[in-house]
Design an enzyme around this catalytic site. Structure first.
Site, PDB file in Angstrom:
ATOM      1  N   GLU A 280      25.185  35.947  37.999  1.00  0.00           N
ATOM      2  CA  GLU A 280      23.774  36.309  38.237  1.00  0.00           C
ATOM      3  C   GLU A 280      22.842  35.204  37.751  1.00  0.00           C
ATOM      4  OE1 GLU A 280      26.236  40.002  37.980  1.00  0.00           O
ATOM      5  OE2 GLU A 280      26.126  38.088  36.912  1.00  0.00           O
TER       6      GLU A 280
ATOM      7  N   SER B  13      34.074  38.336  31.510  1.00  0.00           N
ATOM      8  CA  SER B  13      35.299  38.873  32.131  1.00  0.00           C
ATOM      9  C   SER B  13      36.395  39.132  31.109  1.00  0.00           C
ATOM     10  CB  SER B  13      35.822  37.856  33.163  1.00  0.00           C
ATOM     11  OG  SER B  13      36.248  36.671  32.469  1.00  0.00           O
TER      12      SER B  13
ATOM     13  N   ASP C  73      29.924  43.183  21.067  1.00  0.00           N
ATOM     14  CA  ASP C  73      29.632  42.269  22.175  1.00  0.00           C
ATOM     15  C   ASP C  73      30.591  41.086  21.972  1.00  0.00           C
ATOM     16  OD1 ASP C  73      28.109  40.618  24.059  1.00  0.00           O
ATOM     17  OD2 ASP C  73      27.424  39.595  22.241  1.00  0.00           O
TER      18      ASP C  73
ATOM     19  N   GLY D 169      25.247  37.725  32.527  1.00  0.00           N
ATOM     20  CA  GLY D 169      26.180  37.503  33.638  1.00  0.00           C
ATOM     21  C   GLY D 169      26.036  36.106  34.198  1.00  0.00           C
TER      22      GLY D 169
ATOM     23  N   ASN E 134      38.224  35.902  30.240  1.00  0.00           N
ATOM     24  CA  ASN E 134      37.534  35.090  29.223  1.00  0.00           C
ATOM     25  C   ASN E 134      37.747  35.686  27.827  1.00  0.00           C
ATOM     26  OD1 ASN E 134      36.575  33.518  31.281  1.00  0.00           O
ATOM     27  ND2 ASN E 134      34.425  34.116  31.055  1.00  0.00           N
TER      28      ASN E 134
ATOM     29  N   ASP F  65      30.312  37.258  23.642  1.00  0.00           N
ATOM     30  CA  ASP F  65      29.747  35.903  23.570  1.00  0.00           C
ATOM     31  C   ASP F  65      28.547  35.835  22.634  1.00  0.00           C
ATOM     32  OD1 ASP F  65      30.697  35.954  26.873  1.00  0.00           O
ATOM     33  OD2 ASP F  65      31.461  34.449  25.486  1.00  0.00           O
TER      34      ASP F  65
END
Ligand code: XBP
Length: 269
Positions: free
Chosen positions: A55, A124, A10, A52, A127, A12
């Protein structure tokens, strides 16, 4: 067939502690849009239950009763998120951010042992690339055999879609892969895709419910900066290394799923 075929990270909160920078970027964007709210750390901890950023904003606008129909709120959320993302990359480039302890070491070990590396993130590619340039330098993206971002898979975690795409990109079998995650949604997404999971906690997600994870630690650790095991069995290993991940995949690390109760009694929403 090697036991451990792939490690999927993953981004973040896992590769680096980026969520505080995201939170600051959200708040700067809200100010630019003349909103009368800012997300505190406590509030953001709860908002991370929504994967997200777009979202997350969209749900918040609805909860605050911001006027406008569904389509208008979606358009406003998208505009805010575009600006927030640009602010995030500006902030990220200037913070001197580092990878979390043990990430670079595990990447090197995996490369030396022929274990493929992947990325599966709700954020993204832009990022992700900005974070890599700021931490590992240009060209470091080549260390990853596959990178799956929200640009490739629209569905956000806890949907397994991003992990299913990443496992396929590795040419691996999900049962021979381990996901390194930091949130309840990420853990659920990887488990639903058939991977084992190792959780590295941090202040924003420490109270999440990580049921089903094989191991929960406070960091991947370094031999001289040992990890703290919060749940699961590391077999006494001082840090998460390829050998430990092989034992977890093989089921010989007594991968009795980690049953640490979340810090707060109620599991994350
Ligand atoms: C974490 C997320 C992201 C970030 C914010 O992604 O849920 O939404 O919080 O980034 P992951 P964006 O843990 O899957 O890396 O605003 O770009 O979504």
């Amino acid at each position: 067939m090697t036991v451990l075929q792939g490690i999927i990270f993953d981004v973040d909160g896992t590769l680096a502690d980026t969520e505080e920078i995201h939170r600051q970027a959200f708040n700067r964007a809200f100010s630019e849009f003349d909103c009368d709210w800012q997300w505190s750390c406590d509030e953001y901890r709860g908002l991370l239950a929504v994967s997200g950023g777009r979202e997350r904003i969209r749900q918040y606008l609805e909860q605050r009763g911001v006027p406008g129909g569904g389509a208008r709120l979606s358009e406003l959320a998208a505009d805010m998120h575009r600006r927030k993302s640009a602010l995030y990359r500006e902030l990220l480039a200037g913070t001197g951010i580092r990878l979390r302890p043990g990430v670079a070491r595990l990447m090197r070990e995996a490369g030396a042992r022929g274990v493929r590396l992947g990325v599966a993130t709700s954020s993204s590619r832009s990022n992700f690339e900005t974070l890599l340039r700021a931490t590992l330098g240009n060209g470091s993206i080549d260390a990853f055999h596959t990178v799956v971002t929200c640009d490739v898979v629209e569905e956000k975690k806890p949907s397994p879609a991003v992990y299913q795409r990443a496992v396929s990109g590795l040419g691996a079998s999900p049962s021979h892969c381990v996901a390194i995650e930091d949130t309840r949604n990420g853990n659920l997404a990887a488990l639903a895709a058939g991977l084992k999971t190792v959780i590295t906690t941090h202040s924003f997600t420490l109270d999440n419910d990580f049921s089903g994870a094989a191991l929960i630690v406070d960091r991947l650790g370094e031999p001289d900066q040992p990890m703290q095991v919060l749940a699961g069995n590391s077999g006494g290993a001082p840090c998460v290394d390829v050998s430990l991940l092989e034992r977890i995949v093989a089921g010989t690390a007594r991968a009795d799923t980690a049953t640490r109760q979340p810090a707060s009694a109620a599991p994350a929403k």
